[in-house]
Design an enzyme around this catalytic site. Structure first.
Site, PDB file in Angstrom:
ATOM      1  N   HIS A 181      54.456  36.571  35.161  1.00 17.48           N
ATOM      2  CA  HIS A 181      54.446  37.077  33.773  1.00 17.48           C
ATOM      3  C   HIS A 181      55.880  37.303  33.300  1.00 17.48           C
ATOM      4  O   HIS A 181      56.212  38.359  32.746  1.00 17.48           O
ATOM      5  CB  HIS A 181      53.621  38.365  33.657  1.00 17.48           C
ATOM      6  CG  HIS A 181      52.382  38.339  34.507  1.00 17.48           C
ATOM      7  ND1 HIS A 181      52.253  39.073  35.657  1.00 17.48           N
ATOM      8  CD2 HIS A 181      51.250  37.602  34.408  1.00 17.48           C
ATOM      9  CE1 HIS A 181      51.072  38.806  36.220  1.00 17.48           C
ATOM     10  NE2 HIS A 181      50.441  37.924  35.483  1.00 17.48           N
TER      11      HIS A 181
ATOM     12  N   HIS B 145      51.931  40.113  42.960  1.00 17.49           N
ATOM     13  CA  HIS B 145      50.892  40.134  41.925  1.00 17.49           C
ATOM     14  C   HIS B 145      49.878  41.227  42.242  1.00 17.49           C
ATOM     15  O   HIS B 145      49.216  41.189  43.263  1.00 17.49           O
ATOM     16  CB  HIS B 145      50.197  38.769  41.855  1.00 17.49           C
ATOM     17  CG  HIS B 145      49.539  38.480  40.535  1.00 17.49           C
ATOM     18  ND1 HIS B 145      48.695  39.366  39.900  1.00 17.49           N
ATOM     19  CD2 HIS B 145      49.620  37.402  39.707  1.00 17.49           C
ATOM     20  CE1 HIS B 145      48.289  38.834  38.749  1.00 17.49           C
ATOM     21  NE2 HIS B 145      48.845  37.648  38.604  1.00 17.49           N
TER      22      HIS B 145
ATOM     23  N   GLU C 272      49.469  30.314  33.945  1.00 20.76           N
ATOM     24  CA  GLU C 272      48.368  31.197  34.330  1.00 20.76           C
ATOM     25  C   GLU C 272      47.045  30.746  33.731  1.00 20.76           C
ATOM     26  O   GLU C 272      46.104  31.542  33.646  1.00 20.76           O
ATOM     27  CB  GLU C 272      48.669  32.655  33.952  1.00 20.76           C
ATOM     28  CG  GLU C 272      48.069  33.660  34.919  1.00 20.76           C
ATOM     29  CD  GLU C 272      48.361  35.096  34.518  1.00 20.76           C
ATOM     30  OE1 GLU C 272      49.154  35.321  33.594  1.00 20.76           O
ATOM     31  OE2 GLU C 272      47.784  36.007  35.144  1.00 20.76           O
TER      32      GLU C 272
ATOM     33  N   ARG D   2      41.315  34.334  41.934  1.00 16.51           N
ATOM     34  CA  ARG D   2      41.437  35.211  40.765  1.00 16.51           C
ATOM     35  C   ARG D   2      42.175  36.488  41.174  1.00 16.51           C
ATOM     36  O   ARG D   2      41.798  37.145  42.154  1.00 16.51           O
ATOM     37  CB  ARG D   2      40.035  35.569  40.266  1.00 16.51           C
ATOM     38  CG  ARG D   2      40.013  36.402  38.995  1.00 16.51           C
ATOM     39  CD  ARG D   2      38.612  36.945  38.726  1.00 16.51           C
ATOM     40  NE  ARG D   2      37.653  35.934  38.310  1.00 16.51           N
ATOM     41  CZ  ARG D   2      37.312  35.700  37.033  1.00 16.51           C
ATOM     42  NH1 ARG D   2      37.850  36.430  36.068  1.00 16.51           N
ATOM     43  NH2 ARG D   2      36.433  34.766  36.736  1.00 16.51           N
TER      44      ARG D   2
ATOM     45  N   SER E 157      42.574  39.476  39.610  1.00  9.87           N
ATOM     46  CA  SER E 157      41.836  40.741  39.454  1.00  9.87           C
ATOM     47  C   SER E 157      40.664  40.792  40.423  1.00  9.87           C
ATOM     48  O   SER E 157      40.145  41.869  40.714  1.00  9.87           O
ATOM     49  CB  SER E 157      41.339  40.895  38.016  1.00  9.87           C
ATOM     50  OG  SER E 157      40.433  39.855  37.698  1.00  9.87           O
TER      51      SER E 157
ATOM     52  N   TYR F  47      49.379  44.499  35.160  1.00 13.02           N
ATOM     53  CA  TYR F  47      50.069  43.283  35.598  1.00 13.02           C
ATOM     54  C   TYR F  47      51.559  43.359  35.239  1.00 13.02           C
ATOM     55  O   TYR F  47      52.440  43.089  36.066  1.00 13.02           O
ATOM     56  CB  TYR F  47      49.472  42.036  34.929  1.00 13.02           C
ATOM     57  CG  TYR F  47      48.167  41.540  35.506  1.00 13.02           C
ATOM     58  CD1 TYR F  47      47.313  42.385  36.216  1.00 13.02           C
ATOM     59  CD2 TYR F  47      47.762  40.220  35.329  1.00 13.02           C
ATOM     60  CE1 TYR F  47      46.109  41.923  36.721  1.00 13.02           C
ATOM     61  CE2 TYR F  47      46.553  39.754  35.841  1.00 13.02           C
ATOM     62  CZ  TYR F  47      45.737  40.610  36.538  1.00 13.02           C
ATOM     63  OH  TYR F  47      44.545  40.134  37.039  1.00 13.02           O
TER      64      TYR F  47
ATOM     65  N   HIS G 135      51.488  28.919  38.678  1.00 11.16           N
ATOM     66  CA  HIS G 135      50.682  30.140  38.589  1.00 11.16           C
ATOM     67  C   HIS G 135      49.341  29.867  37.912  1.00 11.16           C
ATOM     68  O   HIS G 135      49.206  29.960  36.689  1.00 11.16           O
ATOM     69  CB  HIS G 135      51.476  31.198  37.807  1.00 11.16           C
ATOM     70  CG  HIS G 135      50.859  32.565  37.795  1.00 11.16           C
ATOM     71  ND1 HIS G 135      51.444  33.645  37.171  1.00 11.16           N
ATOM     72  CD2 HIS G 135      49.711  33.045  38.326  1.00 11.16           C
ATOM     73  CE1 HIS G 135      50.688  34.713  37.305  1.00 11.16           C
ATOM     74  NE2 HIS G 135      49.627  34.388  38.004  1.00 11.16           N
TER      75      HIS G 135
END
Lengths: 346, 346
Positions: free
Chosen positions: B221, B176, B282, B70, B72, B192, B6
């Site tokens: 996460h 995601h 991440e 990315r 976001s 998230y 990730h």
């Protein structure tokens, strides 16, 4: 004594549901409006209705439950402002009667007649009434839209009129969503937990307790995802140049122990200071079964706390009683008046 | 080898952001539309841009990062269907080039041109292109509305056309979300994590893997709030008369280790079977700082896994490499072709 700070009235007698049906039916057909807010429920029926809770208290070894209306039943997104006023009043009155009938077993927390998009001032008359009736706290819904998150964050001035009164009345708020009307978001399995996580993050981003140092929030269900991601939250706060979370939030924000397995409670006790953990089970609530891995009810959370080996006797007192008396000062005074003062703080 | 499943491309060169500005400016003023999708970024610039990731790989001891645009930045709620098609293509092409330039360090995962309310079939051409380009998986956004949860749950037939192709191509999807346009919901601190929790609960409620036994989802996460509330989810599944979670979901659902403190990773290893845990950090991502309590980066998650005392050597291999090869079979075959086969399963 053992205080369970999170119980909802999920065993309501049928007339309450019948009233609610009529009330909501009247949205479509005004002729169906309930003729009276007198539900005709006797004291005996009320006492009978909470026998499951009393049985669990005895079996599991807790004494007093801080008791509020069914969370998913608040239904702020259902109805309208006027309907929600009546519904909150009726729901809170049942809580008040139960706590008056069984004062050693239950202490009252109320729901507020929120409605999505409505001025928050609309809840103030009911809040004042709750204060006068001796309620020790309220449930505050950060998302009255029921899963769509259409309200401003809890740090927004929109909410300030409620906070002013909560501080004045010395009533903490449990930040608790109601049911979800969003088909993507299950209520007890997603919306409740997301509500907790989202509320905590809103508080982290803001600086609310600078304006309201006396305001106290309880984030239920163990704080949602927060303790599991405690490093993430410490790190995000750091990236945002916020103070350490202990300074920034933990004088005002508390977590309950509604986490239904030992490893979760162990994690919580490792990362959250003991002063910020309040015992709770949410019985009779979201999870009703017996865990085949332990042979005990999932929501018998006292067993998990009892199994924490690292706690001192003083720590245990805080989690089971002392913190509740501090966060709910009206409860503490009520108990003291009845000859049950807490231990003096060391 | 150590595979970090990730990583997002959060160190993009300026021309990508300039392109995106023009692309979104053109929504208001069509004259500002970028004249070309050739960003003029050289191979040297690309290699230079990922030096932070390469440095962290070396310092922390990981070998290969599964790399995607990315999260976001996907911005499915921004733009429109046509804009999102171009934006996904441009973003994925950069990932493809980086993974071609540095094949020992990066393996490609793509974003999909989702748009809220649009038929999901719109993503299929890009998905096919990704498959042809050798991408090993995709990121699938369960809430393209960006924090309002307006899509049907992942178990709805709406999503089935994508699942059919993912199974056919042997590509797993990381579930995601992208950024949040909801002022109540912070992106990395709430959306998230809520996205992970919500997706898991959607899968728990349904029976998706009966229709798609070959479909694999990674919930990032650390699975949001799920491991912390594992008892709650086991109990809710039980109340819903679902099979045990191990049978119901864990043949198809996997969690990564993007949890930024040791107690969180310890909890995860206690409740989630080792076959379902995939190493990930991440980096360079949501939390960039150094934890003052440890003196190490919060997102240096390898340190946490290394500290787990209960893992056998075989368990460690699974978390760091074996599970990734199993969940991402295209990656496994790619590595094998390059003379890097995995250990034979015992």
């Amino acid at each position: 004594m053992i205080i369970d700070i999170h119980g909802h009235y999920t065993t309501e007698p049928a007339p309450l549901h019948q009233f609610r049906d009529k009330q909501l039916a009247a949205l479509a057909d005004p002729g169906r409006k309930p003729s009276s807010t007198d539900l005709g429920i006797s004291d005996e029926q009320l006492v009978q209705s909470v026998q499951p809770q009393l049985k669990f208290q005895t079996e599991r070894g807790s004494d007093l439950t801080i008791f509020s209306p069914r969370a998913s039943g608040m239904g702020h997104h259902v109805g309208n402002e006027a309907v929600n006023q009546v519904w909150s009043r009726v729901s809170n009155d049942l809580i008040h009667r139960i706590c008056t009938l069984l004062p050693d077993n239950f202490a009252p927390v109320g729901q507020l007649p929120q409605f999505p998009g409505a001025p928050i001032e609309g809840v103030l008359p009911e809040l004042e009434r709750l204060q006068q009736l001796g309620f020790v706290g309220v449930n505050l819904n950060p998302d009255p839209s029921g899963g769509y998150w259409k309200s401003p964050p809890l740090t927004d001035r929109y909410w300030y009129p409620v906070y002013e009164k909560l501080v004045e009345y010395e009533m903490p708020a449990m930040i608790h969503v109601t049911g979800s009307c969003n088909p993507a978001v299950h209520f007890t399995g997603a919306h409740y937990i997301n509500g907790d996580t989202t509320a905590f993050m809103q508080l982290l981003q803001g600086n609310l307790f600078k304006d309201f140092p006396g305001l106290r929030f309880v984030i239920p269900h163990g704080g949602g995802a927060v303790p599991f991601h405690w490093g993430r939250y410490r790190g995000i706060a750091q990236d945002m140049k916020k103070p350490l979370l202990r300074e920034h939030l933990l004088k005002n924000v508390f977590f309950d122990t509604c986490v239904y397995h030992l490893p979760g409670i162990e994690l919580m006790a490792k990362v959250i200071p003991v002063d910020n953990i309040l015992f709770a089970s949410e019985m009779v609530g979201a999870v009703k079964g017996i865990d085949p891995e332990t042979g005990h009810y999932y929501d018998d959370t006292k067993r998990y706390v009892d199994q924490l080996k690292t706690l001192s006797d003083a720590d245990r007192y805080k989690i089971f009683e002392g913190n509740a008396r501090r966060v709910y000062p009206r409860l503490d005074r009520m108990l003291a008046r009845r000859g049950k003062p807490g231990r003096k703080a060391a």
